[in-house]
Structure formats: structure tokens, C-alpha cells
Enzyme design. Structure first.
Site, mmCIF file in Angstrom:
data_model
loop_
_atom_site.group_PDB
_atom_site.id
_atom_site.type_symbol
_atom_site.label_atom_id
_atom_site.label_comp_id
_atom_site.label_asym_id
_atom_site.label_seq_id
_atom_site.Cartn_x
_atom_site.Cartn_y
_atom_site.Cartn_z
ATOM 1 N N ARG A 278 0.854 -1.187 0.000
ATOM 2 C CA ARG A 278 0.000 0.000 0.000
ATOM 3 C C ARG A 278 0.888 1.234 0.000
ATOM 4 O O ARG A 278 1.415 1.632 1.026
ATOM 5 C CB ARG A 278 -0.930 -0.016 1.217
ATOM 6 C CG ARG A 278 -1.640 1.301 1.451
ATOM 7 C CD ARG A 278 -2.747 1.176 2.464
ATOM 8 N NE ARG A 278 -2.348 0.654 3.759
ATOM 9 C CZ ARG A 278 -1.762 1.379 4.722
ATOM 10 N NH1 ARG A 278 -1.461 2.637 4.509
ATOM 11 N NH2 ARG A 278 -1.462 0.828 5.890
ATOM 12 N N HIS A 282 -3.933 4.116 4.474
ATOM 13 C CA HIS A 282 -5.005 3.126 4.614
ATOM 14 C C HIS A 282 -6.327 3.737 4.154
ATOM 15 O O HIS A 282 -7.067 3.139 3.372
ATOM 16 C CB HIS A 282 -5.100 2.683 6.066
ATOM 17 C CG HIS A 282 -6.205 1.714 6.331
ATOM 18 N ND1 HIS A 282 -6.159 0.406 5.911
ATOM 19 C CD2 HIS A 282 -7.386 1.861 6.968
ATOM 20 C CE1 HIS A 282 -7.268 -0.210 6.268
ATOM 21 N NE2 HIS A 282 -8.028 0.649 6.917
ATOM 22 N N TYR A 291 4.001 5.488 11.215
ATOM 23 C CA TYR A 291 4.318 4.108 11.584
ATOM 24 C C TYR A 291 5.158 3.345 10.559
ATOM 25 O O TYR A 291 5.472 2.181 10.780
ATOM 26 C CB TYR A 291 3.029 3.323 11.870
ATOM 27 C CG TYR A 291 2.011 3.330 10.748
ATOM 28 C CD1 TYR A 291 2.130 2.485 9.647
ATOM 29 C CD2 TYR A 291 0.898 4.175 10.792
ATOM 30 C CE1 TYR A 291 1.198 2.483 8.633
ATOM 31 C CE2 TYR A 291 -0.050 4.185 9.782
ATOM 32 C CZ TYR A 291 0.109 3.335 8.697
ATOM 33 O OH TYR A 291 -0.821 3.348 7.688
#
Length: 385
Positions: A278, A282, A291
Site C-alpha cells: 500500500r 489506509h 508508523y
């Protein structure tokens, strides 16, 4: 290839897992745009097919980028991005036959495109004016599922119904049908997914479980969810699994096509793990810089699914600059249509939320509707003062 080659021992042809996908990764087109061959899944692709894959992926990416921009401008409440996953979705989506049925999550915009769904129908859901107003039967493409992993049970139940309707193993290519269930690596930790695996295996249901392993379940890396490659979990449930390069549209198409045909012939379920990444967030409410490392993103940009097909087309003289310019122009036209169409989508009647709760309204629901209507009327009264 024959589907007998796609049996439970398929994983034995693969080597040990590696963090970059490992030698077990089925790949037909490298990140550098070089064609490679795998006997189990190799096939000839026509120039028209290759150009079609490229077009699908470019337009799917444009849907994604335009929708992200619309959300940033306040036109959508949220948007689930798919940047970097175009090959996984287009490759699997194009492997479906008209009679096959797809159960998506909330990110399968590329599959929706391949099934002929107008992307404006998707924007209505994310704009909050409807609950997903397309007819699933029209395109054999289910409504988006927000509850993580729930669609795998829906797909398994539907596949069991297809089986009982006698639409499996007849030998008629126009009748035999398969079901595909999309989910992410994060959903693989959900009980629903594992229960779906059990039911599918027990009843030999004609379903393909298609996991887009994009490495991140929101902010949790795949290393915290599993000690083995996800595709190897299938053996514990009694059906085959295979890991494919999810950024390779050719390999994804070939592997999914084989798994679907295996299901149609009555050989049961398969787990396909599309190993991808990805590259975006998200959703548009997420900040991935909190993160994960930017170096990882840069590394995966070198494996861009669209770029490798473009290189292959150019290197082999399968498309000229006029073709690429035409695709760019088509993408621009699509972008304009999405921007203008989104802003002109009609607002819903707030009371319509009560219309489809029950087949016949109950007295309690009628009282709730009347109370909400009276509440809405107060706004008209205040505006008139």
C-alpha cells in the site's frame, strides 16, 4: 496447464519465505519489465490483452487519485486508497467470467471497474448520499463491506448456493461459476475469515479467497500477524494456497484464472496471496508516516505495477506514443467526469433512511420516522424567522 497441476501440493514447488516475497513468488513480469516464465502458470498474452491491462490500471489509478483529491476538498467524507495495488485488482478482476461473483471489501475500486461499475456509483457511498446504490446482480459485484472480513463468509455461503444450484462441474463454460472473496492481510486475523476457510473446505465450495497482502493492517505490519507466509495457512484448512507477485498484472491474472477454473470444475477453494504494497494511506484519515519508513515506500515505487507494463510495451514495440497519449487523455476525461459528477450528485432525502429497514414498516419505526420528520421541520421553521 490443467487444474490437476494446481493441487494441494502446489506449495512444494516454492522455496522458503523471504521478506521481499521470496523465491516462492509467482512472477511473469519483473519490476524491470522483463518477461519471465513459470511452467505452472505461463500463458501467451496478446498485444491487445497487454494494452488492455495497462489501460485498466491507469484508469483505476486515476479513479483513486481523483477521489483522494475530492476528499481533500471536502467533497467525500472518506476514501480508501488503492495506490500500488492496481495490478492485483485488475489482474484478478479480468480473470473473472460474467457468471462469476465477486465479494469486495471497501477498496476494490479496480475490480469494480473491471466488472463494469460506473465509478460515480462508488463516490455516492463515500460521499454519504447512499449505502452503495448499485444492484449487485447487475454486475455480479457485491456491495462494499466495511465490517472487516465479513464478506468472506458471505462469499462462502454464496458459493455453497452456486454448488447446490448445479452450476459447478458441469463442463459448460457458460454455466459453471466461481466466487471470489477479497480481503486484506489485516482481515486474515479475523475469526470470520478463518471460519469461512473451514466452511469452504468442509463443503468443497467453489470460492477463491484473494488476499491483498499490502504489508499493513492500518498501522500493524504483517510481521505482527503471522509467523509464516499467509498463503501457507491454506494447507492447515485442507486446500491449496499460492503467493503471487501482486504488482505483476500478468501473474495475478494467470494465477487467479487457474484458481477460479479449479473452483468451477468442482475442486474446491484456493487461497491466493497477492504480495503487494500500500503506497498510499489506509484511508484519507490515516497518516502512514507515523508508523512506517519512507525508504520502504521508495523501494516499492521501483516495483510500480503500471510502470513495468509500460516498459514492456515500449521495449517490445507493442504500443506507440499515440497509444500512451490516448490513455492519458482518457484518464483526464475520466477525472473531469468524476469531479463534475461527484459535485452534482443529488442529496438524499433524510427520511429515506427508514425506507429499507423492514419489508413492512412497524408501528415503532413509524413513530421514529414521524419524530425525526418533526425534528427536521424545526430547521425550516428557524430558517424562516
Amino acid at each position: 496447464m490443467t487444474t490437476s497441476d494446481f493441487g494441494p501440493d502446489l506449495v512444494e514447488v516454492f522455496g522458503p519465505s523471504q521478506s521481499d516475497g521470496g523465491p516462492e513468488l509467482v512472477q511473469l513480469l519483473t519490476p524491470e519489465g522483463e518477461r519471465v516464465h513459470r511452467a505452472e502458470f505461463d500463458q501467451d498474452f496478446s498485444a491487445d490483452q497487454l494494452r488492455g491491462f495497462y489501460r485498466d490500471m491507469v484508469l483505476t489509478r486515476r479513479i483513486d487519485t481523483e477521489s483522494t483529491a475530492l476528499q481533500r476538498h471536502g467533497e467525500l467524507g472518506i476514501w480508501a486508497q488503492l495506490l500500488g495495488q492496481e495490478a492485483a485488482q485488475v489482474g484478478s478482476g479480468r480473470a473473472l467470467r460474467p457468471q462469476d461473483y465477486a465479494f469486495p471489501t471497501y477498496r476494490e475500486h479496480g475490480v469494480a471497474w473491471c466488472r463494469g461499475l460506473d465509478p460515480l456509483r462508488l463516490l455516492g457511498l463515500f460521499r454519504g448520499i447512499d449505502q452503495g446504490d448499485w444492484d449487485p446482480r447487475e454486475h455480479n459485484f457485491g456491495n462494499y463491506t466495511i465490517v472487516i472480513g465479513a464478506q468472506t463468509l458471505h462469499a462462502t455461503g454464496y458459493a455453497m448456493g452456486v454448488q447446490r444450484d448445479g452450476a459447478v462441474g458441469t463442463g459448460d463454460p457458460e454455466r459453471d461459476a466461481a466466487v471470489i472473496a477479497y480481503f486484506g492481510d489485516g482481515a486474515s486475523s479475523q475469526g470470520d475469515v478463518n471460519e469461512a476457510f473451514i466452511f469452504a473446505a468442509s463443503y468443497n465450495a467453489p470460492v477463491v479467497f484473494f488476499c491483498q497482502n499490502n504489508q499493513w493492517a492500518i498501522s500493524e505490519p504483517i510481521e505482527r500477524q503471522t509467523r509464516i507466509p499467509l498463503y501457507q495457512r491454506a494447507l492447515g484448512f485442507g486446500f491449496p494456497g499460492v503467493r503471487v507477485d501482486g504488482n505483476d498484472v500478468l501473474a495475478t491474472y494467470a494465477v487467479t484464472q487457474a484458481a477460479l477454473q479449479r473452483a468451477r470444475e468442482g475442486s474446491g477453494p484456493t487461497l491466493v496471496e497477492a504480495y503487494t504494497y500500500r503506497m498510499g494511506a489506509h484511508t484519507t484519515t490515516d497518516d502512514p508516516t507515523r508508523y512506517r519508513l519512507s525508504d520502504d515506500v521508495e523501494t516499492w515505487k521501483l516495483k510500480d505495477p503500471i510502470a513495468r507494463v509500460e516498459v514492456y510495451l515500449k521495449r517490445n514495440g507493442l504500443a506507440d506514443e499515440d497509444f500512451f497519449e490516448a490513455i492519458r487523455a482518457e484518464a483526464d476525461e475520466l477525472g473531469v467526469r468524476l469531479r463534475e459528477g461527484c459535485r452534482t450528485l443529488p442529496d438524499p432525502n433524510p427520511l429515506s433512511i427508514f425506507d429499507h429497514v423492514y419489508a413492512e414498516n412497524t408501528p415503532e419505526l413509524e413513530r421514529q420516522r414521524d419524530g425525526y420528520a418533526a425534528y427536521l421541520d424545526t430547521f425550516d421553521t428557524e430558517a424562516a424567522r
